[in-house]
Design an enzyme around this catalytic site. Structure first.
Site, PDB file in Angstrom:
ATOM      1  N   HIS A   1     -27.108  21.404  -2.847  1.00 32.75           N
ATOM      2  CA  HIS A   1     -27.059  21.915  -4.204  1.00 32.75           C
ATOM      3  C   HIS A   1     -26.023  23.019  -4.342  1.00 32.75           C
ATOM      4  O   HIS A   1     -25.884  23.809  -3.411  1.00 32.75           O
ATOM      5  CB  HIS A   1     -28.455  22.470  -4.552  1.00 32.75           C
ATOM      6  CG  HIS A   1     -28.594  22.884  -5.973  1.00 32.75           C
ATOM      7  ND1 HIS A   1     -28.600  21.997  -7.017  1.00 32.75           N
ATOM      8  CD2 HIS A   1     -28.734  24.121  -6.512  1.00 32.75           C
ATOM      9  CE1 HIS A   1     -28.758  22.665  -8.150  1.00 32.75           C
ATOM     10  NE2 HIS A   1     -28.834  23.949  -7.876  1.00 32.75           N
TER      11      HIS A   1
ATOM     12  N   GLU B   1      -6.226   1.583 -13.793  1.00 37.67           N
ATOM     13  CA  GLU B   1      -5.677   2.784 -13.144  1.00 37.67           C
ATOM     14  C   GLU B   1      -4.416   3.249 -13.873  1.00 37.67           C
ATOM     15  O   GLU B   1      -4.268   4.438 -14.174  1.00 37.67           O
ATOM     16  CB  GLU B   1      -5.400   2.492 -11.667  1.00 37.67           C
ATOM     17  CG  GLU B   1      -6.706   2.303 -10.901  1.00 37.67           C
ATOM     18  CD  GLU B   1      -6.553   2.029  -9.411  1.00 37.67           C
ATOM     19  OE1 GLU B   1      -7.534   2.185  -8.688  1.00 37.67           O
ATOM     20  OE2 GLU B   1      -5.438   1.654  -8.970  1.00 37.67           O
TER      21      GLU B   1
ATOM     22  N   CYS C   1      -1.277   1.587  -3.282  1.00 33.54           N
ATOM     23  CA  CYS C   1      -2.295   2.643  -3.153  1.00 33.54           C
ATOM     24  C   CYS C   1      -1.734   4.068  -3.119  1.00 33.54           C
ATOM     25  O   CYS C   1      -2.210   4.936  -3.856  1.00 33.54           O
ATOM     26  CB  CYS C   1      -3.106   2.440  -1.878  1.00 33.54           C
ATOM     27  SG  CYS C   1      -3.534   0.740  -1.539  1.00 33.54           S
TER      28      CYS C   1
ATOM     29  N   TYR D   1      -8.379  -3.635 -11.649  1.00 35.06           N
ATOM     30  CA  TYR D   1      -8.062  -2.352 -11.005  1.00 35.06           C
ATOM     31  C   TYR D   1      -6.743  -1.768 -11.526  1.00 35.06           C
ATOM     32  O   TYR D   1      -6.677  -0.616 -11.938  1.00 35.06           O
ATOM     33  CB  TYR D   1      -7.868  -2.565  -9.501  1.00 35.06           C
ATOM     34  CG  TYR D   1      -9.105  -2.785  -8.677  1.00 35.06           C
ATOM     35  CD1 TYR D   1      -9.611  -1.770  -7.882  1.00 35.06           C
ATOM     36  CD2 TYR D   1      -9.730  -4.028  -8.630  1.00 35.06           C
ATOM     37  CE1 TYR D   1     -10.714  -1.970  -7.068  1.00 35.06           C
ATOM     38  CE2 TYR D   1     -10.827  -4.244  -7.820  1.00 35.06           C
ATOM     39  CZ  TYR D   1     -11.320  -3.211  -7.039  1.00 35.06           C
ATOM     40  OH  TYR D   1     -12.412  -3.421  -6.237  1.00 35.06           O
TER      41      TYR D   1
ATOM     42  N   GLU E   1     -25.940  15.109  -4.963  1.00 34.09           N
ATOM     43  CA  GLU E   1     -27.360  15.352  -4.671  1.00 34.09           C
ATOM     44  C   GLU E   1     -28.258  14.459  -5.539  1.00 34.09           C
ATOM     45  O   GLU E   1     -29.399  14.171  -5.193  1.00 34.09           O
ATOM     46  CB  GLU E   1     -27.734  16.825  -4.870  1.00 34.09           C
ATOM     47  CG  GLU E   1     -27.720  17.298  -6.307  1.00 34.09           C
ATOM     48  CD  GLU E   1     -28.101  18.782  -6.444  1.00 34.09           C
ATOM     49  OE1 GLU E   1     -29.182  19.160  -5.964  1.00 34.09           O
ATOM     50  OE2 GLU E   1     -27.304  19.535  -7.038  1.00 34.09           O
TER      51      GLU E   1
ATOM     52  N   LYS F   1       0.438   5.164  -6.185  1.00 32.88           N
ATOM     53  CA  LYS F   1      -0.513   5.149  -7.320  1.00 32.88           C
ATOM     54  C   LYS F   1      -1.390   6.398  -7.290  1.00 32.88           C
ATOM     55  O   LYS F   1      -1.569   7.071  -8.289  1.00 32.88           O
ATOM     56  CB  LYS F   1      -1.350   3.868  -7.234  1.00 32.88           C
ATOM     57  CG  LYS F   1      -2.420   3.656  -8.284  1.00 32.88           C
ATOM     58  CD  LYS F   1      -3.740   4.308  -8.037  1.00 32.88           C
ATOM     59  CE  LYS F   1      -4.381   4.056  -6.711  1.00 32.88           C
ATOM     60  NZ  LYS F   1      -4.936   2.731  -6.522  1.00 32.88           N
TER      61      LYS F   1
ATOM     62  N   CYS G   1       0.820  -1.212   0.000  1.00 35.42           N
ATOM     63  CA  CYS G   1       0.000   0.000   0.000  1.00 35.42           C
ATOM     64  C   CYS G   1       0.851   1.258   0.000  1.00 35.42           C
ATOM     65  O   CYS G   1       0.665   2.147  -0.823  1.00 35.42           O
ATOM     66  CB  CYS G   1      -0.932  -0.015   1.216  1.00 35.42           C
ATOM     67  SG  CYS G   1      -1.803   1.532   1.450  1.00 35.42           S
TER      68      CYS G   1
HETATM   69  P1  NDP Z   1      -7.628  -7.988 -10.779  1.00 35.79           P
HETATM   70  O1  NDP Z   1      -7.977  -9.304 -10.248  1.00 35.79           O
HETATM   71  O2  NDP Z   1      -8.441  -6.808 -10.431  1.00 35.79           O
HETATM   72  O3  NDP Z   1      -7.562  -8.054 -12.359  1.00 35.79           O
HETATM   73  C1  NDP Z   1      -6.799  -8.998 -13.025  1.00 35.79           C
HETATM   74  C2  NDP Z   1      -7.069  -8.833 -14.496  1.00 35.79           C
HETATM   75  O4  NDP Z   1      -6.161  -9.646 -15.219  1.00 35.79           O
HETATM   76  C3  NDP Z   1      -8.472  -9.263 -14.889  1.00 35.79           C
HETATM   77  O5  NDP Z   1      -8.961  -8.363 -15.829  1.00 35.79           O
HETATM   78  C4  NDP Z   1      -8.261 -10.650 -15.484  1.00 35.79           C
HETATM   79  O6  NDP Z   1      -9.163 -10.964 -16.509  1.00 35.79           O
HETATM   80  C5  NDP Z   1      -6.884 -10.476 -16.119  1.00 35.79           C
HETATM   81  N1  NDP Z   1      -6.182 -11.744 -16.240  1.00 35.79           N
HETATM   82  C6  NDP Z   1      -6.028 -12.695 -15.294  1.00 35.79           C
HETATM   83  N2  NDP Z   1      -5.323 -13.724 -15.775  1.00 35.79           N
HETATM   84  C7  NDP Z   1      -5.022 -13.432 -17.045  1.00 35.79           C
HETATM   85  C8  NDP Z   1      -4.330 -14.111 -18.074  1.00 35.79           C
HETATM   86  N3  NDP Z   1      -3.809 -15.310 -17.879  1.00 35.79           N
HETATM   87  N4  NDP Z   1      -4.233 -13.516 -19.263  1.00 35.79           N
HETATM   88  C9  NDP Z   1      -4.770 -12.284 -19.478  1.00 35.79           C
HETATM   89  N5  NDP Z   1      -5.441 -11.602 -18.547  1.00 35.79           N
HETATM   90  C10 NDP Z   1      -5.568 -12.163 -17.341  1.00 35.79           C
HETATM   91  O7  NDP Z   1      -6.106  -7.807 -10.377  1.00 35.79           O
HETATM   92  P2  NDP Z   1      -5.177  -6.535 -10.295  1.00 35.79           P
HETATM   93  O8  NDP Z   1      -3.817  -7.095 -10.420  1.00 35.79           O
HETATM   94  O9  NDP Z   1      -5.619  -5.464 -11.198  1.00 35.79           O
HETATM   95  O10 NDP Z   1      -5.416  -6.059  -8.795  1.00 35.79           O
HETATM   96  C11 NDP Z   1      -5.225  -6.969  -7.715  1.00 35.79           C
HETATM   97  C12 NDP Z   1      -6.070  -6.593  -6.552  1.00 35.79           C
HETATM   98  O11 NDP Z   1      -5.535  -5.453  -5.943  1.00 35.79           O
HETATM   99  C13 NDP Z   1      -7.508  -6.236  -6.906  1.00 35.79           C
HETATM  100  O12 NDP Z   1      -8.340  -7.350  -6.839  1.00 35.79           O
HETATM  101  C14 NDP Z   1      -7.873  -5.199  -5.887  1.00 35.79           C
HETATM  102  O13 NDP Z   1      -8.558  -5.804  -4.829  1.00 35.79           O
HETATM  103  C15 NDP Z   1      -6.534  -4.644  -5.419  1.00 35.79           C
HETATM  104  N6  NDP Z   1      -6.357  -3.258  -5.904  1.00 35.79           N
HETATM  105  C16 NDP Z   1      -7.209  -2.310  -5.458  1.00 35.79           C
HETATM  106  C17 NDP Z   1      -7.098  -1.019  -5.896  1.00 35.79           C
HETATM  107  C18 NDP Z   1      -8.058   0.002  -5.404  1.00 35.79           C
HETATM  108  O14 NDP Z   1      -8.682  -0.229  -4.380  1.00 35.79           O
HETATM  109  N7  NDP Z   1      -8.253   1.090  -6.114  1.00 35.79           N
HETATM  110  C19 NDP Z   1      -6.056  -0.623  -6.826  1.00 35.79           C
HETATM  111  C20 NDP Z   1      -5.226  -1.705  -7.246  1.00 35.79           C
HETATM  112  C21 NDP Z   1      -5.385  -2.975  -6.795  1.00 35.79           C
HETATM  113  P3  NDP Z   1     -10.590 -11.620 -16.239  1.00 35.79           P
HETATM  114  O15 NDP Z   1     -11.454 -10.530 -15.707  1.00 35.79           O
HETATM  115  O16 NDP Z   1     -10.998 -12.069 -17.592  1.00 35.79           O
HETATM  116  O17 NDP Z   1     -10.382 -12.740 -15.293  1.00 35.79           O
END
Ligand code: NDP
Length: 464
Positions: A441, A187, A47, A183, A446, A50, A42
């Site tokens: 407002h 981002e 976080c 995510y 709102e 980022k 984080c």
């Molecule tokens: P996510 O699980 O959010 O996303 C992973 C992405 O990678 C999905 O779109 C998935 O596709 C894709 N993917 C997975 N495997 C493959 C593959 N073999 N080939 C191609 N694409 C693939 O993971 P992130 O790494 O983005 O984030 C991890 C975690 O960190 C999140 O779950 C979140 O909880 C946390 N996070 C939170 C943030 C916030 O609160 N703002 C910011 C950053 C991270 P598919 O959908 O098709 O499975």
């Protein structure tokens, strides 16, 4: 048996730091081992840095909007090394604060990698020392995965970066390909786009953010295309090569894309590699996550795990909450289960996504008859600014009880708004309560208390 410590915490991230401080406050003798930097994902490479990059990326749009308000800044330039240096300074300051607070709580910090030797003993790899503890907390977090799955080991994958490296690039890439639709991919796609890179998002599915409300996914997709991000759906890398100073990516769609960097944001894997948890009788799940019960207890009764390493909900406030429940349970004689309901979350795209509760699809799947209230509008700020940015707000309401089941916002300040909506949802807010709340407002928020007309109703395919 006498132990060196009452509690040994492995990992100095959000969960580990909170647990160690709270446990020490009960009078327990606590040690914490961190092999890298205090603060964990984080603070060090998640976080916080980022969000600083997100702020940086949004100035380009603010400056464009400002022109409509009569401002002229002349020739504006952005300097990546300045941003990275200032970000690093702030992260070092925060890291120092984390260390100071943990030490002030009376916790012994060991800058070392700890691995299990047996149920109560840890080996510190740098110093070679053995340390014993009555209770152990695994809070080692997770890391970006580079594996596309066994069927998809892409040749040249080692040429790609992950979010870890993106925070420390020497130069800002002029052209970047980002793989993933979660995510992190979204981002960073908006960060680099806002800073001036040409961004292509390569996602295997039909729309990014699988599992989010369909209207949010749709609004985000349209917004990205309007902004000029290249969104490549149903698309996956098949090969990556370095040619001269450039990278060349081949995809399943055919053709080659030339770029300066390729970032993999395809999920994260738990940090349990070489931790030797098997020596302590701790079971792991399929992804390598530590399996825990409702109280964050592992298969070894005196060993607990919290945060990302358990692969429950990968969010900082959740890790902190789990840590506090752990201390209540293990040190205060007051067993408390972490509450994973009504967790608000935000995706810091531009504009943001803020969401809490059930999506329309999940509400139907769970058997609710639902009323949907939806609104889409151009925020006042952008009327003079001239941009096409729109805000979308949506309420999912249980038709029988009138309870608000979910709220989904795509628009400026969505994260700030959704934090407060989460309070209302936790208290069981009904649509009638929202209707009887005085509007403030002129704001975007709102809209949440002025949406009087139902957009549509839906029945679940199979009631109950
Ligand atoms: P996510 O699980 O959010 O996303 C992973 C992405 O990678 C999905 O779109 C998935 O596709 C894709 N993917 C997975 N495997 C493959 C593959 N073999 N080939 C191609 N694409 C693939 O993971 P992130 O790494 O983005 O984030 C991890 C975690 O960190 C999140 O779950 C979140 O909880 C946390 N996070 C939170 C943030 C916030 O609160 N703002 C910011 C950053 C991270 P598919 O959908 O098709 O499975």
């Amino acid at each position: 048996m006498k132990f060196d410590f009452d509690l040994f915490v492995i990992g100095g991230g959000s969960g580990g730091v909170r647990a160690s401080r709270m446990a020490a406050a009960t009078g327990a003798r606590v040690a914490l081992a961190e092999e890298y930097r205090m603060g964990g994902t984080c603070v060090i490479r998640g976080c916080i840095p980022k969000k600083l990059l997100v702020y940086a990326s949004q100035f380009s749009e603010n400056i464009r909007d400002a022109k409509g308000y009569g401002w002229d800044f002349g020739d504006c330039k952005f300097d990546w090394p300045t941003l990275i240096a200032n970000k690093d300074k702030e992260i070092a300051r925060l890291e120092g604060l984390y260390t100071k607070n943990v030490m002030a709580a009376g916790v012994t910090i060991l800058q070392d990698r700890a691995v299990f030797e047996d149920e109560h003993t840890l080996r510190l790899l740098n110093s070679g020392k053995l340390v014993t503890a009555e209770k152990i907390l695994i809070a080692t977090g997770n890391r970006p995965t580079r594996e596309m799955g066994t069927s998809h080991v892409i040749p040249g994958g080692e040429l790609c970066i992950t979010s870890d490296e993106a925070f420390h690039l020497k130069e800002m890439p002029k052209r970047i390909l980002i793989a993933g639709g979660g995510y992190i991919a979204l981002e960073f796609a908006h960060i680099f786009h806002g800073l001036g890179s040409h961004v292509s998002l390569v996602y295997r599915g039909d729309k990014p953010l699988r599992g989010f409300d369909e209207d949010l996914r749709e609004a985000l997709c349209t917004s990205m295309q309007t902004r000029g991000l290249d969104v490549m759906l149903g698309c996956e890398f098949t090969k990556v090569e370095k040619r001269g100073n450039c990278l060349h990516a081949e995809t399943n769609k055919g053709g080659v894309i030339e770029c300066d960097q390729i970032m993999l944001a395809i999920g994260r894997q738990p940090n349990t590699m070489a931790l030797h948890v098997e020596k302590a009788g701790v079971e792991l799940g399929k992804k390598g996550e530590v399996k825990v019960d409702d109280y964050s207890r592992t298969s070894a009764a005196h060993i607990y795990a919290v945060g990302d390493v358990t692969d429950r909900v990968q969010l900082t406030p959740v890790a902190i909450h789990e840590a506090m429940c752990f201390v209540e349970t293990a040190f205060k004689g007051n067993p408390v289960k972490p509450d994973h309901a009504h967790i608000p979350s935000a995706v810091f795209t531009t504009p943001e996504i803020g969401t809490v509760g059930l999506s329309e699809e999940k509400a139907l799947f769970k058997g609710h008859s639902i009323d949907i209230y939806k609104s889409s509008f151009r925020p006042l700020l952008h009327t003079l600014g001239g941009s096409d940015v729109r805000t979308m707000m949506k309420l999912v309401v249980d038709a029988k009880t009138d309870r608000v089941l979910g709220c989904h916002i795509f628009g400026d300040h969505a994260a700030e708004i959704i934090q407060i909506v989460a309070v209302a949802l936790k208290l069981g807010v009904t649509k009638k309560d929202l209707d009887s709340t005085m509007a403030l407002h002129p704001t975007a928020a709102e809209e949440l208390v002025t949406m009087r007309t139902k957009s549509y109703s839906k029945e679940p395919a199979k009631p109950g």
